[in-house]
Design a protein around this motif. Sequence first.
Motif, PDB file in Angstrom:
ATOM      1  N   LEU A  12       0.850  -1.178   0.000  1.00 10.36           N
ATOM      2  CA  LEU A  12       0.000   0.000   0.000  1.00 10.36           C
ATOM      3  C   LEU A  12       0.890   1.234   0.000  1.00 10.36           C
ATOM      4  O   LEU A  12       1.789   1.350   0.829  1.00 10.36           O
ATOM      5  N   VAL A  13       0.641   2.139  -0.937  1.00 10.02           N
ATOM      6  CA  VAL A  13       1.348   3.417  -1.002  1.00 10.02           C
ATOM      7  C   VAL A  13       0.421   4.498  -0.461  1.00 10.02           C
ATOM      8  O   VAL A  13      -0.685   4.677  -0.974  1.00 10.02           O
ATOM      9  N   ILE A  14       0.876   5.209   0.573  1.00 13.26           N
ATOM     10  CA  ILE A  14       0.108   6.327   1.129  1.00 13.26           C
ATOM     11  C   ILE A  14       0.939   7.585   0.886  1.00 13.26           C
ATOM     12  O   ILE A  14       2.003   7.762   1.473  1.00 13.26           O
ATOM     13  N   GLU A  15       0.448   8.429  -0.004  1.00  9.16           N
ATOM     14  CA  GLU A  15       1.189   9.630  -0.425  1.00  9.16           C
ATOM     15  C   GLU A  15       0.180  10.658  -0.897  1.00  9.16           C
ATOM     16  O   GLU A  15      -0.694  10.334  -1.704  1.00  9.16           O
ATOM     17  N   ASP A  16       0.291  11.899  -0.390  1.00  3.43           N
ATOM     18  CA  ASP A  16      -0.696  12.921  -0.741  1.00  3.43           C
ATOM     19  C   ASP A  16      -0.461  13.563  -2.102  1.00  3.43           C
ATOM     20  O   ASP A  16      -1.399  14.069  -2.705  1.00  3.43           O
ATOM     21  N   GLU A  17       0.749  13.527  -2.612  1.00  4.73           N
ATOM     22  CA  GLU A  17       1.015  14.099  -3.928  1.00  4.73           C
ATOM     23  C   GLU A  17       0.721  13.038  -4.995  1.00  4.73           C
ATOM     24  O   GLU A  17       1.401  12.011  -5.068  1.00  4.73           O
ATOM     25  N   ALA A  18      -0.283  13.303  -5.818  1.00  5.40           N
ATOM     26  CA  ALA A  18      -0.772  12.310  -6.782  1.00  5.40           C
ATOM     27  C   ALA A  18       0.328  11.828  -7.727  1.00  5.40           C
ATOM     28  O   ALA A  18       0.433  10.630  -8.004  1.00  5.40           O
ATOM     29  N   PHE A  19       1.150  12.744  -8.241  1.00  6.12           N
ATOM     30  CA  PHE A  19       2.198  12.340  -9.180  1.00  6.12           C
ATOM     31  C   PHE A  19       3.217  11.433  -8.496  1.00  6.12           C
ATOM     32  O   PHE A  19       3.589  10.385  -9.033  1.00  6.12           O
ATOM     33  N   THR A  20       3.636  11.799  -7.298  1.00  8.76           N
ATOM     34  CA  THR A  20       4.600  10.984  -6.547  1.00  8.76           C
ATOM     35  C   THR A  20       3.999   9.621  -6.236  1.00  8.76           C
ATOM     36  O   THR A  20       4.676   8.589  -6.350  1.00  8.76           O
ATOM     37  N   ARG A  21       2.719   9.602  -5.845  1.00  4.26           N
ATOM     38  CA  ARG A  21       2.039   8.331  -5.548  1.00  4.26           C
ATOM     39  C   ARG A  21       2.012   7.428  -6.775  1.00  4.26           C
ATOM     40  O   ARG A  21       2.290   6.232  -6.702  1.00  4.26           O
ATOM     41  N   MET A  22       1.724   8.012  -7.944  1.00  5.50           N
ATOM     42  CA  MET A  22       1.680   7.245  -9.187  1.00  5.50           C
ATOM     43  C   MET A  22       3.064   6.690  -9.540  1.00  5.50           C
ATOM     44  O   MET A  22       3.197   5.532  -9.929  1.00  5.50           O
ATOM     45  N   VAL A  23       4.098   7.513  -9.381  1.00  6.37           N
ATOM     46  CA  VAL A  23       5.462   7.064  -9.678  1.00  6.37           C
ATOM     47  C   VAL A  23       5.861   5.922  -8.735  1.00  6.37           C
ATOM     48  O   VAL A  23       6.417   4.908  -9.169  1.00  6.37           O
ATOM     49  N   ALA A  25       3.849   3.842  -7.154  1.00  8.25           N
ATOM     50  CA  ALA A  25       3.050   2.663  -7.502  1.00  8.25           C
ATOM     51  C   ALA A  25       3.630   1.963  -8.725  1.00  8.25           C
ATOM     52  O   ALA A  25       3.699   0.730  -8.772  1.00  8.25           O
ATOM     53  N   LYS A  26       4.062   2.738  -9.707  1.00  5.34           N
ATOM     54  CA  LYS A  26       4.653   2.154 -10.921  1.00  5.34           C
ATOM     55  C   LYS A  26       5.972   1.445 -10.592  1.00  5.34           C
ATOM     56  O   LYS A  26       6.227   0.344 -11.073  1.00  5.34           O
ATOM     57  N   MET A  27       6.811   2.075  -9.769  1.00  9.06           N
ATOM     58  CA  MET A  27       8.079   1.444  -9.378  1.00  9.06           C
ATOM     59  C   MET A  27       7.820   0.128  -8.650  1.00  9.06           C
ATOM     60  O   MET A  27       8.476  -0.879  -8.925  1.00  9.06           O
ATOM     61  N   LEU A  28       6.849   0.135  -7.738  1.00 10.83           N
ATOM     62  CA  LEU A  28       6.549  -1.076  -6.969  1.00 10.83           C
ATOM     63  C   LEU A  28       5.963  -2.168  -7.865  1.00 10.83           C
ATOM     64  O   LEU A  28       6.310  -3.343  -7.726  1.00 10.83           O
ATOM     65  N   ASN A  30       6.646  -2.514 -10.999  1.00 10.79           N
ATOM     66  CA  ASN A  30       7.789  -2.996 -11.781  1.00 10.79           C
ATOM     67  C   ASN A  30       8.723  -3.893 -10.968  1.00 10.79           C
ATOM     68  O   ASN A  30       9.448  -4.701 -11.544  1.00 10.79           O
ATOM     69  N   LEU A  31       8.694  -3.760  -9.645  1.00 11.07           N
ATOM     70  CA  LEU A  31       9.478  -4.650  -8.789  1.00 11.07           C
ATOM     71  C   LEU A  31       8.817  -6.027  -8.657  1.00 11.07           C
ATOM     72  O   LEU A  31       9.410  -6.946  -8.118  1.00 11.07           O
ATOM     73  N   GLY A  32       7.556  -6.135  -9.126  1.00  8.61           N
ATOM     74  CA  GLY A  32       6.901  -7.439  -9.171  1.00  8.61           C
ATOM     75  C   GLY A  32       5.857  -7.704  -8.108  1.00  8.61           C
ATOM     76  O   GLY A  32       5.406  -8.845  -7.965  1.00  8.61           O
ATOM     77  N   PHE A  33       5.456  -6.686  -7.341  1.00 10.08           N
ATOM     78  CA  PHE A  33       4.413  -6.915  -6.342  1.00 10.08           C
ATOM     79  C   PHE A  33       3.139  -7.401  -7.018  1.00 10.08           C
ATOM     80  O   PHE A  33       2.777  -6.920  -8.084  1.00 10.08           O
ATOM     81  N   LYS A  34       2.441  -8.363  -6.385  1.00  4.79           N
ATOM     82  CA  LYS A  34       1.214  -8.899  -6.988  1.00  4.79           C
ATOM     83  C   LYS A  34       0.111  -7.861  -7.015  1.00  4.79           C
ATOM     84  O   LYS A  34      -0.763  -7.913  -7.871  1.00  4.79           O
ATOM     85  N   ALA A  35       0.135  -6.904  -6.075  1.00  5.55           N
ATOM     86  CA  ALA A  35      -0.860  -5.826  -6.054  1.00  5.55           C
ATOM     87  C   ALA A  35      -0.239  -4.604  -5.396  1.00  5.55           C
ATOM     88  O   ALA A  35       0.504  -4.722  -4.430  1.00  5.55           O
ATOM     89  N   VAL A  36      -0.567  -3.437  -5.949  1.00  3.65           N
ATOM     90  CA  VAL A  36      -0.134  -2.160  -5.386  1.00  3.65           C
ATOM     91  C   VAL A  36      -1.387  -1.312  -5.173  1.00  3.65           C
ATOM     92  O   VAL A  36      -2.051  -0.944  -6.130  1.00  3.65           O
ATOM     93  N   HIS A  37      -1.706  -1.060  -3.918  1.00  4.86           N
ATOM     94  CA  HIS A  37      -2.871  -0.254  -3.567  1.00  4.86           C
ATOM     95  C   HIS A  37      -2.394   1.153  -3.243  1.00  4.86           C
ATOM     96  O   HIS A  37      -1.244   1.358  -2.859  1.00  4.86           O
ATOM     97  N   GLN A  38      -3.301   2.121  -3.365  1.00  2.52           N
ATOM     98  CA  GLN A  38      -2.922   3.514  -3.146  1.00  2.52           C
ATOM     99  C   GLN A  38      -3.937   4.225  -2.262  1.00  2.52           C
ATOM    100  O   GLN A  38      -5.129   3.911  -2.305  1.00  2.52           O
ATOM    101  N   ALA A  39      -3.425   5.192  -1.479  1.00  6.01           N
ATOM    102  CA  ALA A  39      -4.278   6.046  -0.653  1.00  6.01           C
ATOM    103  C   ALA A  39      -3.653   7.443  -0.609  1.00  6.01           C
ATOM    104  O   ALA A  39      -2.427   7.562  -0.560  1.00  6.01           O
ATOM    105  N   PRO A  40      -4.492   8.498  -0.620  1.00 12.19           N
ATOM    106  CA  PRO A  40      -3.970   9.861  -0.664  1.00 12.19           C
ATOM    107  C   PRO A  40      -3.615  10.478   0.689  1.00 12.19           C
ATOM    108  O   PRO A  40      -3.049  11.561   0.737  1.00 12.19           O
ATOM    109  N   ASP A  41      -3.947   9.814   1.793  1.00 11.14           N
ATOM    110  CA  ASP A  41      -3.614  10.349   3.118  1.00 11.14           C
ATOM    111  C   ASP A  41      -3.766   9.237   4.152  1.00 11.14           C
ATOM    112  O   ASP A  41      -4.194   8.131   3.835  1.00 11.14           O
ATOM    113  N   GLY A  42      -3.403   9.562   5.390  1.00 16.01           N
ATOM    114  CA  GLY A  42      -3.421   8.565   6.451  1.00 16.01           C
ATOM    115  C   GLY A  42      -4.789   7.971   6.736  1.00 16.01           C
ATOM    116  O   GLY A  42      -4.910   6.773   6.993  1.00 16.01           O
ATOM    117  N   GLU A  43      -5.833   8.804   6.694  1.00 18.29           N
ATOM    118  CA  GLU A  43      -7.186   8.291   6.944  1.00 18.29           C
ATOM    119  C   GLU A  43      -7.581   7.271   5.885  1.00 18.29           C
ATOM    120  O   GLU A  43      -8.084   6.190   6.195  1.00 18.29           O
TER     121      GLU A  43
END
Length: 130
Positions: A12-23, A25-28, A30-43
């Motif tokens: 799970l990637v938790i990052e408030d900056e959308a572009f950074t979060r997308m980058v 998620a893409k890196m992860l 590409n590392l081969g994770f079976k799933a990469v989930h995203q969230a824009p903040d701690g809540e």
Amino acid sequence: MTATDFRNYSVLVIEDEAFTRMVLAKMLANLGFKAVHQAPDGEAGLAAVVAHAPDAVVCDVEMKPLDGLGFLKALRAGNDARAKALPVVFLTNRADPAVVAEAAALGADTFIVKPATPDTLRAKLGERLV
């Protein structure tokens, strides 16, 4: 050097900056994770932990309304043993000693000073998962 095998793990990637979060998620992915989930903040991150049960979290420290330290405190305070043990890798613009100490006291596993690279993500997550 052999590649770290993350295909049995989700993150799970938790990052408030959308572009950074997308980058990230893409890196992860590409590392081969079976799933990469995203969230824009701690809540949203806390809800995503419940919804997706990731094997690890990559979390920014500075976010609003709930920052990374607040996320970690809430995560560790719950009754879910899996959440209490969930590896959390913090991303930060600066490794402020006070923030590092507070995060360590709350149960953070490690830090990556931004910008994260595939190599640093592989190394830090590999230490905790594989």
